[in-house]
Motif scaffolding. Structure first.
Motif, mmCIF file in Angstrom:
data_model
loop_
_atom_site.group_PDB
_atom_site.id
_atom_site.type_symbol
_atom_site.label_atom_id
_atom_site.label_comp_id
_atom_site.label_asym_id
_atom_site.label_seq_id
_atom_site.Cartn_x
_atom_site.Cartn_y
_atom_site.Cartn_z
ATOM 1 N N GLU A 1 0.839 -1.193 0.000
ATOM 2 C CA GLU A 1 0.000 0.000 0.000
ATOM 3 C C GLU A 1 0.880 1.251 0.000
ATOM 4 O O GLU A 1 2.066 1.195 0.332
ATOM 5 C CB GLU A 1 -0.886 0.022 1.247
ATOM 6 N N ARG B 1 2.295 -7.804 4.275
ATOM 7 C CA ARG B 1 1.718 -6.476 4.092
ATOM 8 C C ARG B 1 2.808 -5.423 4.261
ATOM 9 O O ARG B 1 3.569 -5.442 5.223
ATOM 10 C CB ARG B 1 0.601 -6.245 5.111
ATOM 11 N N ARG C 1 3.556 -1.065 3.719
ATOM 12 C CA ARG C 1 2.971 0.261 3.474
ATOM 13 C C ARG C 1 4.111 1.268 3.329
ATOM 14 O O ARG C 1 5.004 1.343 4.177
ATOM 15 C CB ARG C 1 2.058 0.672 4.629
#
Length: 351
Positions: free
Chosen positions: A233, A269, A271
């Protein structure tokens, strides 16, 4: 308009000046030019220790005859001519010392305008150890990178062939082959990072104004394509100018790659955020939800702990980022992310 009278040093200034020169670790010699030839007027303690002449014995002697190798006298005369004309000299030179021939950074500084042609100062900074280490490092870097890369490629290729040759693909055999293959891939990664570090540290280019947002988006897009199982992200402004150069891509790529590769989760994940700070700085965060970078490794990279045989970091990725960012005048730091893993921060000056 009245003429400007140049300032003269007082006795107190002379005392301060002499104290400074005496305690400088570089060898310093003051000389007069007699028919264009430098004759020693004074030397500091570092000069006597480096070149092996007592101050009293050196005074009044021709400087070039004391320390310049016979084969380099013509080069020295060229430098003396430049000093006579009021030019400052900077050059790597070789000189005879008490310990033999050594390499120095020579700085020839003539007297001020009202005494140009009378003489000046010569300052010798010993570069021998630095130059030798640079050359040794280049040789080691080239040889090790070449051989490690070739051997890693051989291991990967032959592991694949051996695994295919087994009639029965048992779990143990598959696991062993996978372990060898991962180790070989790690070696390949190591050689690539070593090569990039070498390019960063030896690059002649400086910094320029770079909009880091397109750079971040490009790095993120690459890793989304290469690691489709990862969730990468971003939280970015429309644009954000920083002081950097093309090597910023490599530093960011290394951080995102580490965040994905060292995360055992089925869906890692990551970011990546960027924001301007007050007082002319910007920060890029690369956060993850993976295992924390060991404190010992973080401390070694940030300089809070010394490198030892057992404490030196597990790879070159963070060193690559640190040294790249430092060439921009920035810094690398670590904290905990609210994703549950690491928040690796690159702080860069803004133009």
């Amino acid at each position: 308009m009245t003429g400007h009278t140049p300032n003269r040093r007082s006795n107190t200034d002379n005392d301060r000046y002499g104290h400074l020169i005496e305690h400088i670790q570089d060898a310093v010699v003051e000389f007069e030019l007699v028919d264009g030839v430098p004759v020693v007027v004074d030397v500091n303690r570092a000069f006597t220790e480096t070149f092996g002449y007592d101050a009293d014995a050196a005074m009044g002697e021709v400087l070039n005859e004391l320390i310049v190798p016979v084969g380099l006298r013509e080069e020295a005369q060229t430098l003396d001519s430049r000093t006579s004309s009021g030019e400052i000299n900077y050059r790597r030179v070789k000189r005879e010392t008490a310990d033999g021939l050594r390499e120095f950074l020579y700085r020839g500084i003539p007297y001020a305008d009202d005494r140009v042609g009378d003489g000046g100062f010569a300052v010798y900074t010993d570069l021998t150890g630095i130059v030798q280490n640079e050359r040794r490092a280049r040789v080691m870097n080239r040889v090790l990178r070449h051989n490690l890369r070739n051997k890693a490629n051989l291991i990967v290729a032959h592991t694949t062939q051996l695994l295919a040759a087994f009639e029965e693909q048992s779990a143990d055999r598959t696991a062993a082959a996978a372990t060898v293959e991962r180790a070989a891939n790690d070696l390949q990664q190591l050689t690539e990072e070593a090569g990039e570090i070498n390019r960063v540290l030896n690059a002649a280019e400086g910094t320029e104004t770079v909009d880091c947002v397109p750079t971040i988006r490009r790095v993120v897009a690459t890793h989304r394509q290469e690691s489709p199982d990862a969730v990468v992200e971003t939280d970015l402004p429309a644009s954000l100018d920083v002081r950097a150069n093309r090597h910023l891509d490599v530093a960011l790529d290394s951080l995102v790659d580490n965040a994905i590769r060292h995360n055992p989760a089925a869906e890692p994940r990551v970011r990546v955020c960027a924001a301007a700070e007050a007082e002319g700085w910007a920060t890029i965060h690369v956060e993850d939800d993976g295992p924390s970078i060991p404190a010992a490794e973080r401390d070694v990279v940030t300089g809070e702990a010394e490198i030892t045989p057992t404490r030196h970091g597990s790879g070159l990725g963070l060193w690559l980022v640190k040294w790249t960012v430092e060439t921009f005048g920035g810094e690398l730091s670590f904290s905990e992310s609210d994703l549950g893993g690491n928040d690796v921060r690159i702080r860069l000056p803004r133009p």
